[in-house]
Design an enzyme around this catalytic site. Structure first.
Site, PDB file in Angstrom:
ATOM      1  CB  SER A 100      -0.920   0.000   1.225  1.00  0.00           C
ATOM      2  OG  SER A 100      -1.528   1.270   1.337  1.00  0.00           O
ATOM      3  CG  HIS A 105      -3.890  -1.426  -1.820  1.00  0.00           C
ATOM      4  ND1 HIS A 105      -4.989  -2.160  -2.202  1.00  0.00           N
ATOM      5  CD2 HIS A 105      -4.318  -0.618  -0.821  1.00  0.00           C
ATOM      6  CE1 HIS A 105      -6.026  -1.837  -1.460  1.00  0.00           C
ATOM      7  NE2 HIS A 105      -5.654  -0.893  -0.612  1.00  0.00           N
ATOM      8  CG  ASP A 129      -5.187   2.651   0.518  1.00  0.00           C
ATOM      9  OD1 ASP A 129      -6.151   1.874   0.425  1.00  0.00           O
ATOM     10  OD2 ASP A 129      -4.065   2.309   0.931  1.00  0.00           O
ATOM     11  CG  MET A 174      -8.447   7.581   2.082  1.00  0.00           C
ATOM     12  SD  MET A 174      -7.640   7.694   3.679  1.00  0.00           S
ATOM     13  CE  MET A 174      -6.648   6.204   3.639  1.00  0.00           C
ATOM     14  CG  HIS A 220      -9.210   0.466  -1.036  1.00  0.00           C
ATOM     15  ND1 HIS A 220      -8.690   0.286   0.238  1.00  0.00           N
ATOM     16  CD2 HIS A 220     -10.562   0.478  -0.883  1.00  0.00           C
ATOM     17  CE1 HIS A 220      -9.678   0.185   1.100  1.00  0.00           C
ATOM     18  NE2 HIS A 220     -10.816   0.311   0.456  1.00  0.00           N
ATOM     19  CG  MET A 254     -11.315   3.585   1.506  1.00  0.00           C
ATOM     20  SD  MET A 254      -9.850   3.584   2.557  1.00  0.00           S
ATOM     21  CE  MET A 254      -8.606   3.631   1.289  1.00  0.00           C
ATOM     22  CG  MET A 296     -12.007  -2.249   4.544  1.00  0.00           C
ATOM     23  SD  MET A 296     -10.433  -1.914   3.709  1.00  0.00           S
ATOM     24  CE  MET A 296      -9.432  -1.206   5.017  1.00  0.00           C
ATOM     25  N   GLY A 309      -9.228   4.248   6.480  1.00  0.00           N
ATOM     26  CA  GLY A 309      -8.910   5.674   6.657  1.00  0.00           C
ATOM     27  C   GLY A 309      -7.476   5.930   7.073  1.00  0.00           C
ATOM     28  CG  PHE A 310      -6.429   6.772   9.932  1.00  0.00           C
ATOM     29  CD1 PHE A 310      -5.916   8.065   9.827  1.00  0.00           C
ATOM     30  CD2 PHE A 310      -7.780   6.611  10.220  1.00  0.00           C
ATOM     31  CE1 PHE A 310      -6.741   9.174  10.005  1.00  0.00           C
ATOM     32  CE2 PHE A 310      -8.610   7.714  10.399  1.00  0.00           C
ATOM     33  CZ  PHE A 310      -8.091   9.003  10.295  1.00  0.00           C
ATOM     34  N   GLY A 311      -3.330   4.120   7.902  1.00  0.00           N
ATOM     35  CA  GLY A 311      -2.395   3.008   7.958  1.00  0.00           C
ATOM     36  C   GLY A 311      -1.976   2.767   9.403  1.00  0.00           C
ATOM     37  N   GLY A 312      -1.306   1.669   9.627  1.00  0.00           N
ATOM     38  CA  GLY A 312      -0.697   1.409  10.931  1.00  0.00           C
ATOM     39  C   GLY A 312      -1.639   1.063  12.072  1.00  0.00           C
ATOM     40  CG  ASP A 360      -6.409  -2.530   2.827  1.00  0.00           C
ATOM     41  OD1 ASP A 360      -5.314  -2.302   3.365  1.00  0.00           O
ATOM     42  OD2 ASP A 360      -7.028  -1.681   2.151  1.00  0.00           O
ATOM     43  N   GLY A 361      -5.200  -4.129   6.009  1.00  0.00           N
ATOM     44  CA  GLY A 361      -5.123  -3.498   7.322  1.00  0.00           C
ATOM     45  C   GLY A 361      -4.506  -4.394   8.377  1.00  0.00           C
ATOM     46  N   GLY A 362      -3.416  -3.926   8.967  1.00  0.00           N
ATOM     47  CA  GLY A 362      -2.792  -4.664  10.063  1.00  0.00           C
ATOM     48  C   GLY A 362      -2.127  -5.956   9.628  1.00  0.00           C
ATOM     49  N   GLY A 420       0.942  -2.027   4.300  1.00  0.00           N
ATOM     50  CA  GLY A 420       1.517  -0.696   4.205  1.00  0.00           C
ATOM     51  C   GLY A 420       2.648  -0.520   5.188  1.00  0.00           C
ATOM     52  CB  SER A 421       2.695   0.468   8.769  1.00  0.00           C
ATOM     53  OG  SER A 421       1.742  -0.474   9.165  1.00  0.00           O
TER      54      SER A 421
END
Ligand code: DX5
Ligand code: ZN
Length: 215
Positions: free
Chosen positions: A7, A32, A34, A36, A65, A67, A136, A141-144, A174-176, A196-197
């Site tokens: 991401s 990816h 994102d 927003m 993606h 959003m 999701m 809305g946010f990475g990390g 997607d996420g974590g 991402g992170s």
């Protein structure tokens, strides 16, 4: 072997060419992106002028993606990027079937994204028509952010629905995502890992991509 979609949200925006070169060299399959709008999600990221620049230098398939509210309105702009996959949120599309058709008519693969609170069974009557479902695994809305544990069960339920209906949809999360959550997600039936992170927050992003690829 999972498909890996790093991401860009966690990249260094002052060094985008360096970070995209790294992705181009790496074992990543997709990139990816994102988008927003500050309305559908409580944050704003980047828009089409930035994505045009990214698309010019990225050699990987673009996994967009959105959003944003009313994502179908931007189908032509996403197509103009040469995107491979256009993901829209179930929660943002009152006429999802029509939106999926528009994406296909534009020559792209169509993905439907579910927020953490949206159950997979809402896809029962559309699963045959989509190329991918993006679950999701954090609130968008946010990475990390921290991985939502319930997502593992959700992947299994979705896999079940896909097999039951004979759909060919891929499952993306997607996420974590990191080595630990990624492994369990792949075991549960995930085909595509977004991260991402975990990738960009390290000295060796290419190594992290290889690690995820091998899960
Ligand atoms: C969040 C975005 C994600 C984000 C993931 O709304 O959709 O793609 O970049 O970030 P990590 O992998 O850091 O959780
Ligand atoms: Zn995303």
């Amino acid at each position: 072997m999972a498909i890996i979609s790093p991401s860009l949200l966690s990249a260094d925006f002052t060094r985008l060419d360096r970070d995209i070169d790294m992705i181009n060299r790496s074992e990543a399959d997709w990139l990816h992106l994102d988008v927003m709008d500050g309305v559908f999600v409580p944050n704003i990221s980047f828009g089409f002028p930035v994505l045009k620049g990214v698309a010019k230098i990225c050699k990987k398939k673009l996994d967009v993606h959105l959003m944003i509210v009313d994502p179908g309105k931007f189908t032509e702009q996403v197509k103009a990027l040469g995107a491979y996959m256009m993901n829209v949120h179930y929660e943002a599309c009152p006429h999802l079937h029509r939106t999926i058709q528009q994406i296909h008519d534009a020559g792209m693969k169509a993905g439907v994204t579910l927020n953490p609170h949206t159950p997979v069974n809402v896809l029962e009557d559309i699963i045959q028509d989509v190329d991918m479902v993006l679950l999701m695994t954090v609130n968008p809305g946010f990475g990390g952010q921290k991985f939502i544990e319930h997502s593992i069960e959700k992947v299994k339920k979705l896999k079940n629905l896909i097999e039951k209906t004979g759909s060919k949809a891929l499952i993306e999360v997607d996420g974590g995502v990191n080595a630990e959550t990624g492994k369990r997600l792949v075991e549960a039936g995930t085909d595509v890992l977004v991260a991402g992170s975990y990738i960009f927050g390290t000295e060796d992003p290419e190594g992290r991509i290889s690690l995820l690829k091998g899960l």
